[in-house]
Enzyme design. Structure first.
Site, PDB file in Angstrom:
ATOM      1  NE  ARG A   1       7.461 -47.701  -8.872  1.00  0.00           N
ATOM      2  CZ  ARG A   1       7.007 -47.191  -8.318  1.00  0.00           C
ATOM      3  NH1 ARG A   1       7.267 -45.785  -7.701  1.00  0.00           N
ATOM      4  NH2 ARG A   1       5.607 -47.484  -7.786  1.00  0.00           N
TER       5      ARG A   1
ATOM      6  NE  ARG B   1      -6.001  -4.989  -2.657  1.00  0.00           N
ATOM      7  CZ  ARG B   1      -6.306  -4.548  -1.799  1.00  0.00           C
ATOM      8  NH1 ARG B   1      -5.303  -4.844  -0.738  1.00  0.00           N
ATOM      9  NH2 ARG B   1      -7.923  -4.745  -1.803  1.00  0.00           N
TER      10      ARG B   1
ATOM     11  CB  SER C   1      13.053 -41.645 -12.933  1.00  0.00           C
ATOM     12  OG  SER C   1      11.593 -41.220 -12.412  1.00  0.00           O
TER      13      SER C   1
ATOM     14  NE  ARG D   1       3.251 -43.831  -7.487  1.00  0.00           N
ATOM     15  CZ  ARG D   1       3.442 -42.960  -7.765  1.00  0.00           C
ATOM     16  NH1 ARG D   1       2.668 -42.198  -8.060  1.00  0.00           N
ATOM     17  NH2 ARG D   1       4.889 -42.046  -6.340  1.00  0.00           N
TER      18      ARG D   1
ATOM     19  CB  CYS E   1       8.207 -39.656 -11.043  1.00  0.00           C
ATOM     20  SG  CYS E   1       9.449 -41.192 -10.426  1.00  0.00           S
TER      21      CYS E   1
ATOM     22  CE  LYS F   1      -3.482  -0.577   2.552  1.00  0.00           C
ATOM     23  NZ  LYS F   1      -4.697  -1.166   3.582  1.00  0.00           N
TER      24      LYS F   1
ATOM     25  N   GLY G   1      -7.995  -8.629   5.770  1.00  0.00           N
ATOM     26  CA  GLY G   1      -8.892  -9.254   6.845  1.00  0.00           C
ATOM     27  C   GLY G   1      -7.490  -9.202   8.193  1.00  0.00           C
TER      28      GLY G   1
ATOM     29  CD  GLU H   1      12.241 -45.062  -5.220  1.00  0.00           C
ATOM     30  OE1 GLU H   1      10.961 -44.350  -4.580  1.00  0.00           O
ATOM     31  OE2 GLU H   1      12.045 -46.160  -5.892  1.00  0.00           O
TER      32      GLU H   1
ATOM     33  N   GLY I   1      13.307 -40.273  -7.006  1.00  0.00           N
ATOM     34  CA  GLY I   1      11.960 -40.506  -5.972  1.00  0.00           C
ATOM     35  C   GLY I   1      12.154 -39.506  -5.808  1.00  0.00           C
ATOM     36  CB  THR I   2      11.574 -35.856  -4.409  1.00  0.00           C
ATOM     37  OG1 THR I   2      10.161 -35.667  -5.881  1.00  0.00           O
ATOM     38  CG2 THR I   2      12.686 -35.829  -5.206  1.00  0.00           C
ATOM     39  CG  ASN I   3       6.856 -39.268  -3.775  1.00  0.00           C
ATOM     40  OD1 ASN I   3       6.703 -37.748  -3.568  1.00  0.00           O
ATOM     41  ND2 ASN I   3       5.818 -39.882  -4.419  1.00  0.00           N
ATOM     42  CG  ASP I   4      10.257 -43.796  -1.085  1.00  0.00           C
ATOM     43  OD1 ASP I   4       9.799 -44.568  -0.162  1.00  0.00           O
ATOM     44  OD2 ASP I   4       9.245 -44.900  -2.514  1.00  0.00           O
TER      45      ASP I   4
ATOM     46  CG  HIS J   1      -2.597 -45.590  -1.276  1.00  0.00           C
ATOM     47  ND1 HIS J   1      -3.973 -45.319  -1.339  1.00  0.00           N
ATOM     48  CD2 HIS J   1      -1.789 -46.001  -2.044  1.00  0.00           C
ATOM     49  CE1 HIS J   1      -4.619 -46.373  -2.079  1.00  0.00           C
ATOM     50  NE2 HIS J   1      -3.303 -46.400  -2.769  1.00  0.00           N
TER      51      HIS J   1
ATOM     52  NE  ARG K   1      -6.455   2.792   4.525  1.00  0.00           N
ATOM     53  CZ  ARG K   1      -7.060   2.903   3.014  1.00  0.00           C
ATOM     54  NH1 ARG K   1      -6.647   3.701   2.411  1.00  0.00           N
ATOM     55  NH2 ARG K   1      -7.701   1.926   2.561  1.00  0.00           N
TER      56      ARG K   1
ATOM     57  CG  MET L   1      -4.948  -4.218  12.373  1.00  0.00           C
ATOM     58  SD  MET L   1      -4.282  -2.918  12.282  1.00  0.00           S
ATOM     59  CE  MET L   1      -4.708  -1.040  12.075  1.00  0.00           C
TER      60      MET L   1
HETATM   61  C1  PEP Z   1       8.636 -41.700  -5.171  1.00  0.00           C
HETATM   62  O1  PEP Z   1       9.399 -42.867  -4.062  1.00  0.00           O
HETATM   63  O2  PEP Z   1       9.046 -40.453  -5.058  1.00  0.00           O
HETATM   64  C2  PEP Z   1       7.981 -41.966  -5.978  1.00  0.00           C
HETATM   65  C3  PEP Z   1       7.757 -41.583  -6.793  1.00  0.00           C
HETATM   66  O3  PEP Z   1       7.234 -43.754  -5.864  1.00  0.00           O
HETATM   67  P1  PEP Z   1       6.658 -44.183  -4.850  1.00  0.00           P
HETATM   68  O4  PEP Z   1       5.550 -42.706  -4.344  1.00  0.00           O
HETATM   69  O5  PEP Z   1       5.536 -44.678  -5.528  1.00  0.00           O
HETATM   70  O6  PEP Z   1       7.172 -44.994  -4.093  1.00  0.00           O
HETATM   71 MG    MG Z   2       9.556 -44.615  -4.024  1.00  0.00          MG
END
Ligand code: PEP
Ligand code: MG
Length: 880
Positions: free
Chosen positions: A616, A336, A763, A560, A830, A22, A101, A744, A765-768, A454, A92, A103
């Protein structure tokens, strides 16, 4: 000495960090010669210092504020706190990012019992003076002293009723005198002291209240929701008042330079005559649409239109403007970049290019990729949603809207769904066994699990609405009930869930299918022209694959195969395979599975045409496929012709204490090489079939999960290659396939040079990889990560946005090591991060070739990839 207070003339639009949005825009408008009432801004740094000083206004800041106030007195020829021409100001808040919201505004500050008399005499307008005073008392009491506003409104309503009038504008000066007295009495009753009469005290209290408001609950929640860092602080704007409530030649309003819902280029706004700002939003009187201003005062209207155009051209974006008319003279109080729907965002961006105001790349940068979500899923009708009350809130795991009857098991959901009912599947958490129930449901609600649980992953994959980790609900699946506090919901009760916000509602809320207008396609084509990263999808079925291709997917980055094992017609064979005690028995089961798997892959290859498809091999712990309840075990024993006890023992023997770190991933192929062989056979036979019979140039990529040691990979490579090469040789056609791995497991990342000797692609597997790098269970972390974020330990949930400092380092190392050994190695991601814009930017910088995400995230990823490259190029320019 550090400067903490800036006159509007000293600032500019680019100083948002210091002056807040502002303040920076008020400065900019002042400097381009627009009619802005003079004022000054106390910086965001002052706010942070206020906290450092133990929540005190220290003496230097006090002096600086009052010295700037002196300048303001000089500029306006008025005196603050008294004299013959008193100066009144507004106070203000204004952070770098607008936080609605956080202030409210305080107007008319500087009034007291004496000053109000002078104002009355000077203006000859007693009604105006008292109207301003009663507003000030209410705002100051509410915003600064935290006396609830409804207590004041009750008094005002009572007086209106006593006087038999409908609107506050109908109250006379003597009525308002009464209002002021009763307001002051209320204040005294609430606070045990009289309403503060010293304007300097009023001012300091107000500044302190703005600083405090930075850390009020609403602000903290808003920041958490919008990823705004907690250490930015808010600025405070103090501006000399102009009055919209001096009579019928005065007024106030707000307007957008384009329609914020549709993006149409047309002034869109509302105003009220004889009113102050809060009246327009408060709904005390119904405002008129902005074009009617032309009928009341053509000159002011024309001037407003030209200022609005000028502001839009100046900022090169749709503006959200506040203005006041004082005795027929126009003043600008705020501008703005206007908030807008996704559809409007696209239309405005594309039309600004067509109007020659933006370059295509600038337009691409203007769209928040996550906003595209709104366009891809059905959403609740905005009006219907306004009337609904949220009963619980969980994680916005998969966007969209769903209403339906509650069912607690996949079987019940399937049954109801097949009967044509709309279903919301409510589970403690879902497991792969629930997949069919999820398919039949409109939406999924779980009490446990995070953004990569999941339920969340599968729902996003299906483009299905999901609220996960909703700890407000207690689920009792056996009793077919869930509760929120003492309220119980039974099977068959109707609820609605909003996967974009995490809110849960009672009953049915109407939905709307958003339209995909031509602007969407235009902007996406511009994005595709500029991105370097390819975008693939995570898809396990031909239907998902086709959907993803429609959204622009350039391949499958992760199929998968386990999801295919859960179909009703194949789970018996899968169970037979797992239960088998000998190799021979297992081979019998695998023979049954082979044609089914082959058929799946044929469907996917056909859907993807010549695009690459990464498949996979089986990944999850085997016991996930097994029945656990005695009845189910009995039934399976019967079909398999074995004793219940034998089967039960076998199921129990497969139990693992920590299945995520147990017998899964490539470990399955190491123990059961015949499983890997069957899957490789199914993939290659399907590819040969599709190439031969459909003439599609198929590019299968066989991917091994959870590899930590190259020897695991070379062991499986031998099986896969021998199987595949023989099938290809026998087929008489040429077919190229790739063999690669997921990275992973942290050990896999740090030994990527060894792994690259066998793997033709990685690839991530950034979840694991996130789970194992942090040691956080991806299924349980939802419970405590929220606290990490609330307490500022984490800025974001690392399962949603890649932890660049830790997990990211492993990725960079693996990229470097992998390329050293195999310069042409193909690199992708992935994990769920492949659909997260900030993580995609990281992937671009890390030099990956592609990202892969669920089908409904594909457009988001395309846009984020384009933005990453544009930012990269801009960085290069600024370094030159
Ligand atoms: C992961 O681990 O990032 C992955 C893509 O495999 P999943 O989620 O099936 O374990
Ligand atoms: Mg995995």
């Amino acid at each position: 000495m550090k400067k903490y207070v800036y006159n509007f003339k000293e600032g500019k639009a680019s100083m948002k960090d210091l002056l807040g949005g502002k303040g920076a825009n008020l400065a900019e408008m002042s400097n381009i010669g627009l009619p802005v009432p003079p004022g000054f801004t106390i910086t965001t740094e002052a706010c942070n210092e206020y906290y450092n000083q133990g929540e005190q206004i220290w003496s230097e800041l006090n002096d600086e504020i009052f010295s700037k106030l002196k300048d303001l007195e000089a500029a306006t020829g008025k005196t603050f706190g008294g004299g013959s021409n008193p100066l009144l100001v507004s106070v203000r808040s204004g952070a770098k990012f607008s936080m609605p919201g956080m202030m409210d505004t305080i107007l008319n500050l500087g009034l007291n019992d004496e000053v109000v008399e002078t104002v009355k005499n000077n203006t000859g307008n007693e009604r105006f003076a008292l109207d301003s005073y009663r507003r000030f008392i209410q705002m100051f009491s509410d915003v600064v002293m935290e006396i609830p506003k409804p207590r004041f409104e009750k008094i005002l309503d009572a007086i209106k009723e006593e006087k038999h009038v409908k609107y506050d504008t109908d109250l006379t000066a003597s009525d308002l005198k009464d209002v002021v007295e009763r307001f002051k009495d209320l204040y005294k009753k609430e606070k045990g002291e009289s309403f503060p009469q010293n304007p300097r005290e009023q001012l300091l209290h107000s500044v302190t209240a703005v600083f405090r408001s930075w850390n009020n609950e609403r602000a903290i929640i808003y920041r958490a929701m919008n990823n705004i860092p907690g250490n930015l602080g808010t600025a405070v704007n103090i501006q000399s008042m102009v009055f919209g409530n001096m009579g019928n030649d005065c007024g106030t309003g707000v307007a957008f330079t384009r329609n914020p819902s549709t993006g149409e280029r047309k002034l869109y706004g509302e105003f009220l005559m004889n009113a102050q700002g809060e009246d327009v939003v408060a709904g005390v009187r119904t405002p008129q649409t902005i074009d009617k201003l032309g009928e009341i005062n053509k000159e002011v209207y024309d001037q407003f239109v030209s200022v609005a155009n000028l502001l839009e051209d100046h900022y090169r974006d749709m503006q959200d403007i506040e203005f006041t008319i004082e005795k027929g003279k126009l003043f600008m109080l705020q501008t703005r970049n206007g908030k807008r729907t996704a559809a409007a965002t696209l239309r405005v961006a594309v039309e600004l290019v067509e109007e020659g105001k933006l370059s295509k790349e600038e337009a691409v940068m203007r769209v928040d990729p996550m906003q595209l979500d709104q366009l891809l899923h059905p959403n609740f009708d905005t009006e219907a949603l306004k009337k609904a009350t949220s009963i619980a809130k969980g994680l916005p795991a998969s966007p969209g809207a769903a209403s339906g009857k509650v069912y607690f098991t996949a079987a019940a959901a399937v049954h109801a769904g097949k009967n044509g009912e709309k279903v919301v599947l409510v589970r403690q958490e879902t497991s792969p066994e629930d997949i069919e129930g999820m398919i039949e449901s409109q939406g999924i609600l779980t009490a446990r699990g995070g953004m990569t649980s999941h339920a969340a992953v599968v729902a996003r994959g299906m483009g299905k609405c999901c609220v996960a980790g909703c700890e407000d609900i207690k689920v009792n699946e056996d009793a077919k009930q869930f509760s929120i506090g003492s309220k119980i919901y039974n099977e068959g009760d109707l609820i609605s869930i909003n996967g974009s916000t995490g809110h849960v509602y009672e009953g049915v809320i109407a939905t709307k299918t958003p339209e995909m207008s031509g602007h969407f396609g235009t902007l996406m084509a511009w994005a595709d022209d500029v991105r370097k990263l390819k975008v693939r999808t995570n898809a396990d079925t031909p239907k998902d694959a086709q959907q993803a291709v429609k959204f622009g997917a350039e391949g499958i980055g992760l199929c998968r195969t386990e999801h295919m094992f859960f179909d009703e017609d194949r789970i018996p064979a899968v169970r037979e395979m797992i239960i088998s005690e000998t190799l021979e028995e297992r081979k019998v089961a695998l023979v049954k599975l082979l044609p089914m798997q082959r058929e799946d892959f044929v469907g996917i290859f056909e859907a993807m045409e010549a695009r690459p498809v990464t498949i996979r091999l089986l990944d999850p712990p085997l016991h996930e496929f097994l029945p656990h309840a005695d009845e189910d075990i009995k039934e399976l024993a019967k079909t398999m012709g074995i004793e219940f006890e034998t089967l039960k023992e076998r199921v129990e023997s497969l139990h693992e204490f920590n299945p995520m770190l147990g017998h899964r991933g490539c470990r399955l192929a190491v123990t059961y090489p015949e499983l890997a062989e069957m899957q490789a056979r199914a993939i290659i036979e399907a590819a040969v079939y599709v190439k031969k019979n459909k003439g599609i140039d198929v590019h299968p990529e066989i991917m091994i999960p959870l590899v930590g040691d190259v020897k695991e990979l070379t062991y499986i490579e031998k099986i896969v290659r021998e199987t595949a090469d023989k099938i290809i040789a026998d087929s008489g056609i040429k077919l190229e396939y790739m063999y690669g791995t997921m990275i992973e497991v942290p050990r896999g990342a740090v030994t990527a040079d060894e792994i690259a000797k066998s793997a033709e692609f990685f690839s991530f597997g950034t979840n694991d990889l996130t789970q194992m790098t942090y040691g956080f269970s991806r299924d349980d972390a939802g419970k405590f990560i929220k606290e990490y974020v609330n307490k500022g330990i984490f800025e974001q949930d690392p399962f949603q946005t890649l932890d660049q400092n830790g997990v990211g380092k492993l990725i960079k190392l693996a990229v470097e090591l992998g390329r050293k050994v195999r310069p042409e190695i193909k690199l992708g991601i992935c994990g769920e991060h492949g659909g997260d814009p900030a993580s995609i930017e990281f992937c671009h910088k890390a030099g990956l070739n592609y990202v892969s995400c669920s089908p409904f995230r594909v457009p988001i990823a395309r846009l984020a990839a384009a933005q990453a490259n544009i930012k990269d190029k801009m960085g290069e320019y600024s370094q030159k």
